[in-house]
Design a protein around this motif. Structure first.
Motif, PDB file in Angstrom:
ATOM      1  N   ALA A 121       0.542  -1.287  -0.544  1.00  0.00           N
ATOM      2  CA  ALA A 121      -0.249  -0.087   0.213  1.00  0.00           C
ATOM      3  C   ALA A 121       0.879   1.300   0.069  1.00  0.00           C
ATOM      4  CB  ALA A 121      -1.143  -0.217   1.264  1.00  0.00           C
ATOM      5  N   GLU A 122       2.366   1.460   0.926  1.00  0.00           N
ATOM      6  CA  GLU A 122       2.428   2.512   1.125  1.00  0.00           C
ATOM      7  C   GLU A 122       3.385   2.875  -0.596  1.00  0.00           C
ATOM      8  OE1 GLU A 122       6.135   4.375   3.596  1.00  0.00           O
ATOM      9  OE2 GLU A 122       5.632   1.923   3.965  1.00  0.00           O
ATOM     10  N   LEU A 123       4.174   1.977  -0.888  1.00  0.00           N
ATOM     11  CA  LEU A 123       5.122   1.900  -2.455  1.00  0.00           C
ATOM     12  C   LEU A 123       3.665   2.342  -2.900  1.00  0.00           C
ATOM     13  CD1 LEU A 123       6.997   2.026  -4.093  1.00  0.00           C
ATOM     14  CD2 LEU A 123       7.320  -0.361  -3.910  1.00  0.00           C
ATOM     15  N   SER A 124       2.641   1.598  -3.385  1.00  0.00           N
ATOM     16  CA  SER A 124       1.269   2.177  -4.156  1.00  0.00           C
ATOM     17  C   SER A 124       0.756   3.213  -4.272  1.00  0.00           C
ATOM     18  CB  SER A 124       0.893   1.085  -4.203  1.00  0.00           C
ATOM     19  OG  SER A 124      -0.287   1.308  -5.539  1.00  0.00           O
ATOM     20  N   THR A 125       1.138   3.888  -3.594  1.00  0.00           N
ATOM     21  CA  THR A 125       0.273   4.954  -3.054  1.00  0.00           C
ATOM     22  C   THR A 125       1.199   6.259  -4.126  1.00  0.00           C
ATOM     23  OG1 THR A 125      -0.727   4.766  -0.920  1.00  0.00           O
ATOM     24  CG2 THR A 125       0.153   7.353  -1.720  1.00  0.00           C
ATOM     25  N   ILE A 126       2.902   5.944  -3.515  1.00  0.00           N
ATOM     26  CA  ILE A 126       4.296   6.531  -4.552  1.00  0.00           C
ATOM     27  C   ILE A 126       3.953   6.425  -5.937  1.00  0.00           C
ATOM     28  CG2 ILE A 126       6.290   7.065  -3.572  1.00  0.00           C
ATOM     29  CD1 ILE A 126       6.219   6.643  -1.135  1.00  0.00           C
ATOM     30  N   LEU A 127       3.945   5.561  -6.023  1.00  0.00           N
ATOM     31  CA  LEU A 127       4.361   5.289  -7.095  1.00  0.00           C
ATOM     32  C   LEU A 127       3.071   5.710  -7.866  1.00  0.00           C
ATOM     33  CD1 LEU A 127       5.489   1.552  -7.243  1.00  0.00           C
ATOM     34  CD2 LEU A 127       7.243   3.438  -8.226  1.00  0.00           C
ATOM     35  N   LYS A 128       1.520   5.569  -7.749  1.00  0.00           N
ATOM     36  CA  LYS A 128       1.225   6.117  -8.420  1.00  0.00           C
ATOM     37  C   LYS A 128       0.547   7.900  -8.535  1.00  0.00           C
ATOM     38  CE  LYS A 128      -2.633   2.512  -7.745  1.00  0.00           C
ATOM     39  NZ  LYS A 128      -3.759   2.180  -6.205  1.00  0.00           N
ATOM     40  N   SER A 129       0.566   8.251  -7.543  1.00  0.00           N
ATOM     41  CA  SER A 129       1.513  10.051  -7.569  1.00  0.00           C
ATOM     42  C   SER A 129       2.291  10.486  -8.156  1.00  0.00           C
ATOM     43  CB  SER A 129       1.947  10.350  -6.059  1.00  0.00           C
ATOM     44  OG  SER A 129       2.020  11.841  -6.020  1.00  0.00           O
ATOM     45  N   ASN A 130       3.792   9.630  -8.486  1.00  0.00           N
ATOM     46  CA  ASN A 130       4.807   9.844  -9.571  1.00  0.00           C
ATOM     47  C   ASN A 130       4.188   9.756 -10.669  1.00  0.00           C
ATOM     48  OD1 ASN A 130       6.270  10.810  -7.652  1.00  0.00           O
ATOM     49  ND2 ASN A 130       7.746   8.013  -7.282  1.00  0.00           N
ATOM     50  N   ILE A 131       3.814   8.998 -10.729  1.00  0.00           N
ATOM     51  CA  ILE A 131       3.798   8.165 -12.297  1.00  0.00           C
ATOM     52  C   ILE A 131       2.130   9.511 -13.301  1.00  0.00           C
ATOM     53  CG2 ILE A 131       1.493   7.012 -13.790  1.00  0.00           C
ATOM     54  CD1 ILE A 131       3.048   3.830 -12.087  1.00  0.00           C
ATOM     55  N   LYS A 132       1.652  10.381 -12.213  1.00  0.00           N
ATOM     56  CA  LYS A 132       0.726  10.783 -12.224  1.00  0.00           C
ATOM     57  C   LYS A 132       0.894  12.135 -12.693  1.00  0.00           C
ATOM     58  CE  LYS A 132      -3.837   9.756  -9.857  1.00  0.00           C
ATOM     59  NZ  LYS A 132      -4.987  10.496  -8.881  1.00  0.00           N
ATOM     60  N   LYS A 133       1.930  12.249 -11.895  1.00  0.00           N
ATOM     61  CA  LYS A 133       3.105  14.106 -12.156  1.00  0.00           C
ATOM     62  C   LYS A 133       4.123  13.700 -12.984  1.00  0.00           C
ATOM     63  CE  LYS A 133       3.697  14.565  -7.350  1.00  0.00           C
ATOM     64  NZ  LYS A 133       4.362  15.404  -6.176  1.00  0.00           N
ATOM     65  N   THR A 134       4.332  12.422 -13.876  1.00  0.00           N
ATOM     66  CA  THR A 134       5.015  12.201 -14.632  1.00  0.00           C
ATOM     67  C   THR A 134       3.928  13.107 -16.357  1.00  0.00           C
ATOM     68  OG1 THR A 134       6.360  10.507 -13.866  1.00  0.00           O
ATOM     69  CG2 THR A 134       6.292  10.289 -16.413  1.00  0.00           C
ATOM     70  N   VAL A 135       3.404  12.001 -16.288  1.00  0.00           N
ATOM     71  CA  VAL A 135       2.305  11.967 -17.603  1.00  0.00           C
ATOM     72  C   VAL A 135       1.978  13.803 -17.288  1.00  0.00           C
ATOM     73  CG1 VAL A 135      -0.017  11.216 -17.736  1.00  0.00           C
ATOM     74  CG2 VAL A 135       0.886   9.407 -17.251  1.00  0.00           C
ATOM     75  N   ALA A 136       1.524  14.018 -16.411  1.00  0.00           N
ATOM     76  CA  ALA A 136       0.742  15.485 -16.533  1.00  0.00           C
ATOM     77  C   ALA A 136       2.144  16.439 -17.131  1.00  0.00           C
ATOM     78  CB  ALA A 136       0.283  16.519 -15.100  1.00  0.00           C
ATOM     79  N   THR A 137       3.441  16.352 -16.466  1.00  0.00           N
ATOM     80  CA  THR A 137       4.602  16.862 -17.101  1.00  0.00           C
ATOM     81  C   THR A 137       5.223  16.662 -18.451  1.00  0.00           C
ATOM     82  OG1 THR A 137       6.018  15.090 -15.753  1.00  0.00           O
ATOM     83  CG2 THR A 137       4.778  17.251 -15.004  1.00  0.00           C
ATOM     84  N   CYS A 138       5.105  15.292 -19.000  1.00  0.00           N
ATOM     85  CA  CYS A 138       5.882  14.665 -20.120  1.00  0.00           C
ATOM     86  C   CYS A 138       5.703  16.046 -21.263  1.00  0.00           C
ATOM     87  CB  CYS A 138       5.680  13.474 -20.752  1.00  0.00           C
ATOM     88  SG  CYS A 138       3.680  12.724 -20.879  1.00  0.00           S
TER      89      CYS A 138
END
Length: 349
Positions: free
Chosen positions: A288-305
């Motif tokens: 759960a902890e890592l999944s939350t971090i990864l999902k946040s990072n993936i959203k930021k990546t898609v938004a900024t790419c």
């Protein structure tokens, strides 16, 4: 005495006829199809390291043998998946350096399709495919037009998923590998598409586990993505959809550093694949902890790419019932079901 001579002649003629019915088709025969990162070290053999590399052929008759050589790296043997027509795929361990494997036998006399897939990954060593032995090879008249590529780590390799021969905690670390039944090839077959697995166990985007000295951006352009220097020709295979499932081995990283590296990797992919849809995936085995971090990072990546043809998909639950918390074969089917539905909607397939 005369009867014995006649009987011996009859047996000899039968053996000669049988021998004449079997033809050796070398690996470079135009009717044999290869999909994946393959190289020709000689005129009569095709070499490949990556999991999920597969070979297809159509033959007539009641049987088919394959001739294949195993590197036997570190005294380890690769596994294969062999599927004939719509029969369930057989998973077999290669037992020596040079092998003539009875891939199909006692079939109804007629036309058949055979698929051979490397089930184990690059770190176990290469395979050299030398050819088929059968009555007759036939041209394949219909092949999927859709092409998918799955970039990832041990999850994408199918590591720890298959306990049919060795339960978790027994055998060697690769004895539970099954790339053919992992989520990537399953998704591709659901969509009537070709597949390529660009995956290495333990690899990460900016940090790999297990003292590995490589990361995905460093080896993505290689034929052997584990430790080889041979460059892959990306013109050979241009996918319509590329999925990326990384981050499990990176662990908890600085968000800005991780996202910057991810954006750069997406730009690298876009250079190779100008028209592909790129999908960033959550890790299906993350807690759960890592999944939350990864999902946040993936959203930021898609938004900024800055790439409108990049999206993300997050799996609905955690899949970790296999060896070392990897997904099981049944869980790979569920993962593939989720991903199939998303790609169908995204691409209108």
């Amino acid at each position: 005495m005369i009867h014995r001579i006649l009987f011996s002649l009859l047996i000899l003629c039968s053996l000669q006829t049988s021998a004449q019915e079997t033809i050796d088709y070398r690996a470079n025969h135009p009717y044999i199809q290869y999909t994946g990162r393959v190289v020709k070290p000689s005129f009569v053999r095709y070499r490949f390291w990556q999991p999920g590399v597969y070979i297809r052929a159509k033959f007539s008759g009641t049987y088919c043998n394959i001739v294949i050589e195993d590197e036997v790296r570190y005294n380890q043997h690769n596994y294969l998946a062999i599927q004939v027509d719509d029969q369930p795929a057989r998973r077999i361990e290669i037992t020596s350096v040079h092998n003539v494997i009875k891939a199909a036998s006692n079939l109804p006399d007629g036309e058949h399709m055979i698929t051979i897939c490397k089930n184990t990954e690059a770190g176990i060593g290469y395979l050299d495919f030398l050819g088929f032995q059968c009555a007759k090879l036939l041209p394949i008249t219909s092949t999927p037009s859709r092409r998918l590529e799955f970039i990832g780590n041990s999850i994408t390799c199918g590591t720890g998923s298959d306990q049919s021969s060795f339960p978790c905690g027994t055998g060697q670390w690769y004895d539970q590998h099954n790339a053919y039944m992992s989520y990537g090839p399953l998704t591709a077959r659901n969509l009537d598409a070709k597949w390529m697995l660009s995956s290495v166990s333990g690899i990460g985007l900016i940090h790999s586990c297990c003292d590995m000295k490589i990361t995905m951006p460093q080896v993505f352009d290689k034929i052997n993505m584990r430790d080889d220097s041979l460059k892959w020709n990306f013109e050979t295979y241009q996918p319509h959809v590329v999925t990326v499932c990384l981050g499990q081995n990176d662990g908890k990283q600085d968000a800005a550093t991780f996202c910057k590296a991810y954006v750069q990797f997406i730009r690298t992919l876009r250079g190779y694949y100008p028209d592909a849809s790129i999908i960033l995936l959550s890790s299906p085995m993350a807690d759960a902890e890592l999944s939350t971090i990864l999902k946040s990072n993936i959203k930021k990546t898609v938004a900024t790419c800055g790439d409108k043809n990049v999206s993300y998909y997050f799996f609905s639950k955690r899949y970790h019932g296999g060896c070392g918390d990897h997904p099981t074969l049944e869980e790979h089917k569920l993962i593939a079901g989720e991903l199939t539905a998303y790609i169908k909607k995204l691409k209108g397939w």
